[in-house]
Motif scaffolding. Structure first.
Motif, PDB file in Angstrom:
ATOM      1  N   SER A   1      35.677 -71.812 -21.083  1.00  0.00           N
ATOM      2  CA  SER A   1      35.051 -72.383 -22.406  1.00  0.00           C
ATOM      3  C   SER A   1      34.327 -73.657 -22.018  1.00  0.00           C
ATOM      4  N   PHE A   2      34.550 -74.217 -20.730  1.00  0.00           N
ATOM      5  CA  PHE A   2      34.084 -75.493 -20.776  1.00  0.00           C
ATOM      6  C   PHE A   2      33.209 -75.540 -19.278  1.00  0.00           C
ATOM      7  N   GLY A   3      32.077 -76.075 -19.327  1.00  0.00           N
ATOM      8  CA  GLY A   3      31.226 -76.202 -18.166  1.00  0.00           C
ATOM      9  C   GLY A   3      30.642 -77.662 -18.273  1.00  0.00           C
ATOM     10  N   ARG A   4      29.721 -77.842 -17.243  1.00  0.00           N
ATOM     11  CA  ARG A   4      29.067 -79.308 -17.194  1.00  0.00           C
ATOM     12  C   ARG A   4      27.642 -78.926 -16.657  1.00  0.00           C
ATOM     13  N   VAL A   5      26.587 -79.832 -17.048  1.00  0.00           N
ATOM     14  CA  VAL A   5      25.293 -79.960 -16.592  1.00  0.00           C
ATOM     15  C   VAL A   5      25.247 -81.318 -16.010  1.00  0.00           C
ATOM     16  N   VAL A   6      25.068 -81.471 -14.578  1.00  0.00           N
ATOM     17  CA  VAL A   6      25.184 -82.693 -13.857  1.00  0.00           C
ATOM     18  C   VAL A   6      23.886 -82.824 -13.210  1.00  0.00           C
ATOM     19  N   TYR A   7      23.530 -84.313 -13.600  1.00  0.00           N
ATOM     20  CA  TYR A   7      22.470 -84.868 -12.645  1.00  0.00           C
ATOM     21  C   TYR A   7      23.201 -85.810 -11.746  1.00  0.00           C
ATOM     22  N   ARG A   8      22.516 -85.619 -10.393  1.00  0.00           N
ATOM     23  CA  ARG A   8      22.752 -86.655  -9.445  1.00  0.00           C
ATOM     24  C   ARG A   8      21.326 -87.013  -8.913  1.00  0.00           C
ATOM     25  N   PRO A   9      21.232 -88.559  -8.682  1.00  0.00           N
ATOM     26  CA  PRO A   9      20.031 -89.076  -8.383  1.00  0.00           C
ATOM     27  C   PRO A   9      19.856 -88.728  -6.694  1.00  0.00           C
ATOM     28  N   THR A  10      20.971 -88.660  -6.057  1.00  0.00           N
ATOM     29  CA  THR A  10      20.999 -88.092  -4.770  1.00  0.00           C
ATOM     30  C   THR A  10      22.158 -87.064  -4.452  1.00  0.00           C
ATOM     31  N   PRO A  11      21.866 -86.333  -3.528  1.00  0.00           N
ATOM     32  CA  PRO A  11      22.945 -85.290  -3.291  1.00  0.00           C
ATOM     33  C   PRO A  11      24.405 -85.640  -3.088  1.00  0.00           C
ATOM     34  N   GLY A  12      24.505 -87.046  -2.642  1.00  0.00           N
ATOM     35  CA  GLY A  12      25.959 -87.476  -2.462  1.00  0.00           C
ATOM     36  C   GLY A  12      26.331 -88.542  -3.412  1.00  0.00           C
ATOM     37  N   ALA A  13      25.439 -88.627  -4.556  1.00  0.00           N
ATOM     38  CA  ALA A  13      25.484 -89.591  -5.704  1.00  0.00           C
ATOM     39  C   ALA A  13      27.231 -89.354  -6.392  1.00  0.00           C
TER      40      ALA A  13
END
Length: 145
Positions: free
Chosen positions: A72-84
């Motif tokens: 029941s828990f998820g995330r949407v993630v923004y990373r400015p660079t792949p290794g951020a």
């Protein structure tokens, strides 16, 4: 002696200001919460589909991931660079409700991320829009945001 104490104090303050090892658990706290939305009319499969569509249309990529061991828990993630690290990322923490809608809390270590948060919400809710758009916002009758 005062100089040594001042330098030691400065080193401690610098260490506190550097989030080199910020974890997701540390980020997802009230201290770093940017905003919240309740009862968005979407479920996890649709979120993921919309993010894929948005990436194809707008060339802007966000990652959907489930919280390990939690259905029941998820995330949407923004990373400015792949290794951020988490200190440079923006996270939408999703909670799937029994009626297949979601509650969302947005987190960012860095200030000034509301435009990115709005773009992430738009990617989830209106995947064909390549600019931040709030026309998807659900207006609740009880006065909640």
């Amino acid at each position: 002696m005062k100089t040594v104490f001042a330098l030691a104090s400065l080193a401690v303050l610098a260490a506190c200001a550097t989030p080199a090892s910020l974890t997701i658990d540390q980020l997802e706290t009230d201290r770093y919460q940017v905003t919240e939305r309740r009862r968005l009319p979407i479920d996890f499969p649709r979120v993921q589909q919309n993010l894929f569509r948005h990436a194809k249309v707008c060339h802007e990529t966000y990652t959907f991931e489930m919280v390990p061991g939690e259905s029941s828990f998820g995330r949407v993630v923004y990373r400015p660079t792949p290794g951020a690290g988490w200190d440079d990322s923006v996270v939408l923490a999703l909670t799937l409700l029994h009626n297949r809608s979601i509650n969302v809390k947005a987190y960012s270590y860095r200030s000034g991320q509301m435009d990115r948060v709005h773009r992430m919400f738009t990617a989830m809710m209106k995947p064909d829009s390549c600019v931040a758009d709030s026309s998807w916002e659900n207006k609740l009758s009880d006065g909640d945001e």
